[in-house]
Design a protein around this motif. Structure first.
Motif, short mmCIF file in Angstrom:
data_model
loop_
_atom_site.label_atom_id
_atom_site.label_comp_id
_atom_site.label_asym_id
_atom_site.label_seq_id
_atom_site.Cartn_x
_atom_site.Cartn_y
_atom_site.Cartn_z
N ARG A 1 8.94 5.26 5.42
CA ARG A 1 7.49 5.09 5.51
C ARG A 1 7.17 3.62 5.74
NH1 ARG A 1 3.27 3.84 2.18
NH2 ARG A 1 4.71 3.46 0.44
N GLN A 2 6.35 3.39 6.76
CA GLN A 2 5.96 2.03 7.08
C GLN A 2 4.72 1.64 6.27
OE1 GLN A 2 8.06 0.31 9.19
NE2 GLN A 2 9.19 2.24 9.03
N THR A 3 4.62 0.38 5.95
CA THR A 3 3.46 -0.13 5.21
C THR A 3 2.64 -1.02 6.11
OG1 THR A 3 4.76 -2.00 4.39
CG2 THR A 3 4.69 -0.03 3.02
#
Length: 228
Positions: A48-50
């Motif tokens: 998951r990218q932030t």
């Protein structure tokens, strides 16, 4: 320069060496008469990218899945020590799902005890350089002035109790019984004397936006009646 995959693999190999008590080389599964453990990158998995605040670019994140396998009887106690160390520390994340026969056929070796380890990794995104400062910085302070005005209706009747707000600031006041208002602390830029002032007037069931010339000493704002 060491890349993210190489660095993550080397870090895990060092941890495995400490947990197993014997060197764990980086390499594919092998048939070694002396036996032992090996570790080898097997797969890249998305993470998951932030999103950074203020437009900052966060690193690109992913998960590196590595295969840890053993050869010969000597590998079994080392695998036991690796499992015990990971269970005690709570990391790295182990996956006991390396028994697919197709995996071993791809490596060209017989099946053997093995486990998968998921290691988080990331790649820093380059930050664009700030533009160079081509001239000395000059700090200046805006002047503050007082703005007096008059709010009337279409027939020039004074409009009392109208809220008068300087848009984009917290400066606001109300008109008096004669429709007059005074705004104190209005910013004034002497380098842009013709820049208009934007006012919002609210009251009597209407909202009116006005644009004033800051050079006008006594501006009159005419508010249209509310629509039926």
């Amino acid at each position: 320069m060491t890349g993210a995959i190489e660095a993550a693999t080397a870090d895990l190999a060092a941890w495995l060496t400490g947990a197993a008590g014997e060197p764990v080389p980086v390499g594919p599964p092998r048939d070694d008469p002396d036996g032992g453990l090996t570790v080898w990158p097997l797969e890249l998995r998305p993470a998951r990218q932030t999103r950074g605040s203020g437009g900052a670019r966060e690193p690109y994140r992913f998960v590196l899945r590595l295969l840890v396998c053993g050869t010969g009887p000597a590998a079994l106690p080392r695998l036991d020590r690796v499992l015990a160390a990971a269970a005690t520390a709570g990391e790295p994340e182990l996956v006991l799902d390396a028994g697919d026969p197709a995996l071993w056929r791809a490596f060209g070796v017989p099946p053997r005890p093995a486990l998968l380890v998921d290691v988080p990794a990331q790649i820093a995104r380059p930050v664009p350089p700030a533009p160079p400062v081509l001239r000395p910085l000059r700090l200046r302070q805006l002047e503050l002035r007082t703005l007096d005005g008059w709010v009337v209706g279409p027939q020039q009747q004074p409009l009392a109790a109208m809220r008068v707000e300087l848009v984009g600031t917290g400066t606001a006041t109300h008109t008096d019984s004669a429709g007059r208002f005074r705004l104190v602390g209005v910013p004034h830029d002497p380098d842009a004397p013709g820049r208009p002032l934007h006012l919002r007037l609210v009251g009597r069931g209407r909202t009116h936006l006005a644009e004033l010339d800051p050079a006008d000493p006594d501006p009159v704002i005419v508010c249209a009646p509310p629509a039926d």
